[in-house]
Structures are given as structure tokens and as C-alpha cells.
Design an enzyme around this catalytic site. Structure first.
Site, short mmCIF file in Angstrom:
data_model
loop_
_atom_site.label_atom_id
_atom_site.label_comp_id
_atom_site.label_asym_id
_atom_site.label_seq_id
_atom_site.Cartn_x
_atom_site.Cartn_y
_atom_site.Cartn_z
N ARG A 1 0.86 -1.18 0.00
CA ARG A 1 0.00 0.00 0.00
C ARG A 1 0.89 1.24 0.00
O ARG A 1 1.89 1.29 0.72
CB ARG A 1 -0.93 0.02 1.23
CG ARG A 1 -1.98 -1.08 1.24
CD ARG A 1 -3.07 -0.81 0.22
NE ARG A 1 -4.12 -1.82 0.23
CZ ARG A 1 -4.17 -2.86 -0.57
NH1 ARG A 1 -3.19 -3.07 -1.43
NH2 ARG A 1 -5.18 -3.71 -0.51
N ASP B 1 5.16 -0.02 -6.80
CA ASP B 1 3.99 -0.31 -7.63
C ASP B 1 2.75 0.40 -7.07
O ASP B 1 1.69 0.34 -7.66
CB ASP B 1 3.74 -1.82 -7.69
CG ASP B 1 2.65 -2.19 -8.67
OD1 ASP B 1 2.79 -1.86 -9.87
OD2 ASP B 1 1.64 -2.80 -8.25
N GLU C 1 -3.41 7.66 -5.82
CA GLU C 1 -3.42 6.98 -7.12
C GLU C 1 -4.62 7.39 -7.95
O GLU C 1 -5.75 7.32 -7.45
CB GLU C 1 -3.39 5.46 -6.92
CG GLU C 1 -2.14 4.98 -6.22
CD GLU C 1 -2.14 3.48 -5.95
OE1 GLU C 1 -1.08 2.95 -5.60
OE2 GLU C 1 -3.22 2.85 -6.08
N HIS D 1 0.67 0.38 -10.37
CA HIS D 1 -0.21 -0.50 -9.58
C HIS D 1 -0.72 -1.67 -10.43
O HIS D 1 -1.93 -1.94 -10.49
CB HIS D 1 -1.39 0.29 -9.00
CG HIS D 1 -1.98 -0.37 -7.78
ND1 HIS D 1 -2.51 0.35 -6.73
CD2 HIS D 1 -2.13 -1.69 -7.44
CE1 HIS D 1 -2.97 -0.49 -5.81
NE2 HIS D 1 -2.74 -1.73 -6.22
N ILE D 2 0.21 -2.38 -11.06
CA ILE D 2 -0.17 -3.49 -11.93
C ILE D 2 0.48 -4.81 -11.51
O ILE D 2 0.39 -5.80 -12.25
CB ILE D 2 0.14 -3.18 -13.41
CG1 ILE D 2 1.53 -2.53 -13.59
CG2 ILE D 2 -0.91 -2.29 -14.01
CD1 ILE D 2 2.68 -3.49 -13.55
#
Length: 315
Positions: free
Chosen positions: A233, A257, A262, A285-286
Site C-alpha cells: 500500500r 507499484d 493513485e 499498480h499493476i
């Protein structure tokens, strides 16, 4: 049953989303802002969402809502206490990314240790073509084998990262909670992991006690030249403190990531730093999003919805 999917672009377009077997209507939106939420959901029985916020004030204006089906593991976007008080069920999905996230982490470890981002960036500027030798040595390359990995969070993801790390010859330390007075078997004291680890990877949940877990103080305790990886996170890290640790050279590099906000703003200090720092890798964030993981995710979301409706009809 009226079903509304509020942020369908949280699922890649090439992954088909199954429909429930029971009679229903289906409305789908690519994105939904906070201002649009109530109008779009006011007549819905079931909402599907990844990140749309459902706080107490919003939930109070949705008397028909029976279920919030989250296309993710985290439930931070829903006021769970308010939902329970109002009889609104909340269902999330766990375990779907137990392969893809650890693989992403291992990939980031190799990328940082071998300075891949720097070499790739150089080739966009034809730097190799300008070399007078068959190769050149602008960036450090260090072996993964023999390195020490500090894992913060020993759930399914942290454990699998540790297993993969062992397989490529790394020593793995699992960090005990920061303020623990007793160190459990299989764990190493928090500060000792910071001191020993060549790479630190974060896999702990976001709570009041883990927010800014990695800050100026903890960064200063890390081994000089160590790497930091976060696929957990964003708020686990104080972003400004991380930028400072990279600029001073205390950290050898970082790979993220996830971010505090976001998508991040264009002027986010880390986004700006990544433009000039080859030792800072940012992916959007993948880590969770392999095709097999997403297919499992949407299948489990539909399973949650089917089971909820069956239970509803049995009452």
C-alpha cells in the site's frame, strides 16, 4: 436485481466479465466520481467497485443497497462499520494475486540489482552506439544470489516472495512487528531486518500502526545502498523521506507499484525524481494484474454475488 459496476476500467478490457445466472439488470460505467456515486447507485441492489468511496454519508443515502462487491482485496474505500449498521454486506476477494505479485517483486529485485532501468533508458538515447568499446559500465551490477531479503508482512504474498527468493539463492528474513516486545519463532526483530537486509520488500496491510512504516527514521536504519520495494500500500512509505534517501545516496534504489495517491499527481516528488533517477522504478499498480489473476478475480467477484443472492432468497 439491479447491478451497477462503477469503475469497469479497473478490469482490463480483454478480460471478459461473467454475468450472474439470476435475473438482473446490468449497468456499467468506466469511471465514477464522488459526485456521481449517489445518482448512479440510488436504485441499485448490488454495486461492483474497486476503488469508489462509500463513506457513512454516502451509504446513508442508499437505502436500497444490499451488497458492495469489491474487485480487490482491500476494503479501505468502504466504511465497514457504517455498512454493517445499515445491513449492507461487503464482499472482497483474496488470494487471486498470490502468483503474480510475488513474481513482480522478484522481477523488480533483478531489475534493481542489475540496473536494468538505467540501461534501458540509455538505449533510447543510442548511448551504446556511441561507445568506443563493445560495452560500457555506467551503472552498478550486483548479484541477487547471496543477498539478504527483508520481508515485512508474512501473509500469503510475503511468504511466496520468500519462497521464490530462496529459490534464487537469497537469504530471507521476516520482520517482526515494529514495537513488538517478543520476537516470534520464524521472525527477526524489526530493526535487525532493516540493518541486515540488502533489499526490503513491503507486504503488510495498511493500518494506523503501519502508515508511514518506512519514514526518515526507519530509512536511516537501513543498510547504506540497500533497495526498497513496495507492492503493498502506498501510505506504508513517507514519500518525501524516500525521495530524500534516494537523493542523498543512502538508498541504492527503490521500486514502487503503489503510491499514497493513485493515480499520482504529475508533480509528485517521486514521479519527478523518476525522470532523472535510473535507480527509481515506478510501475502503475499493476503487480496484481496478470491475465490469470484478473480472470480469477472476476470469477470470485461473481461467485460472491451469486452466493449472496442465494443466501438472500433463503431468508
Amino acid at each position: 436485481m439491479k447491478i451497477v459496476f462503477l469503475d469497469s476500467t479497473a478490469i482490463p478490457k480483454h478480460i471478459s466479465i461473467p454475468r450472474p445466472s439470476f435475473e438482473h439488470t446490468w449497468t456499467e460505467y468506466e469511471h465514477t466520481s464522488a459526485e456521481q456515486t449517489i445518482e448512479r447507485v440510488k436504485d441499485a441492489d448490488i454495486v461492483i467497485t474497486s476503488k469508489v468511496i462509500f463513506d457513512r454519508e454516502t451509504l446513508q443515502q442508499l437505502p436500497k443497497l444490499k451488497l458492495i462487491a469489491i474487485t480487490a482485496t482491500g476494503t479501505n474505500n468502504v466504511d465497514l462499520v457504517a455498512a454493517e449498521e445499515m445491513g449492507i454486506a461487503v464482499r472482497n476477494v483474496t488470494g487471486y494475486s498470490s502468483t503474480t505479485v510475488p513474481e513482480h517483486v522478484i522481477g523488480l529485485i533483478f531489475s534493481l540489482k542489475h540496473s536494468l532501468a538505467g540501461w534501458l533508458r540509455d538505449q533510447t538515447e543510442a548511448k551504446w552506439a556511441e561507445s568506443k568499446q563493445f560495452c560500457y559500465f555506467d551503472y552498478p551490477i550486483t548479484d541477487v544470489r547471496g543477498s539478504t531479503l527483508g520481508v515485512f508482512g508474512k501473509g500469503c504474498l510475503g511468504t511466496e516472495v520468500g519462497r521464490l527468493a530462496n529459490a534464487v539463492g537469497m537469504k530471507v528474513l521476516y520482520a517482526e512487528h515494529k514495537d513488538a516486545t517478543v520476537c516470534r519463532e520464524g521472525y527477526t526483530p524489526f530493526d535487525e531486518v532493516l540493518k541486515q537486509a540488502d533489499i526490503v520488500t513491503l507486504h503488510c496491510p495498511l493500518t494506523e500502526t503501519t502508515k508511514d512504516l518506512i519514514n526518515a527514521e526507519t530509512l536511516s536504519k537501513m543498510k547504506k545502498g540497500a533497495f526498497l520495494i513496495n507492492t503493498g500500500r502506498g501510505p506504508l512509505i513517507d514519500e518525501l523521506a524516500l525521495v530524500d534517501a534516494l537523493k542523498t545516496g543512502h538508498l541504492g534504489g527503490a521500486a514502487l507499484d503503489v503510491m499514497v495517491k493513485e493515480p499520482p499527481e504529475k508533480d509528485n516528488p517521486l514521479i519527478l525524481a523518476a525522470k532523472t533517477m535510473p535507480n527509481l522504478i515506478i510501475t502503475p499498480h499493476i503487480a496484481w494484474a496478470s491475465d490469470s489473476a484478473v480472470t480469477t478475480l472476476v470469477g470470485k467477484v461473481m461467485q460472491n454475488i451469486e452466493e449472496f443472492v442465494q443466501q438472500l432468497h433463503q431468508k
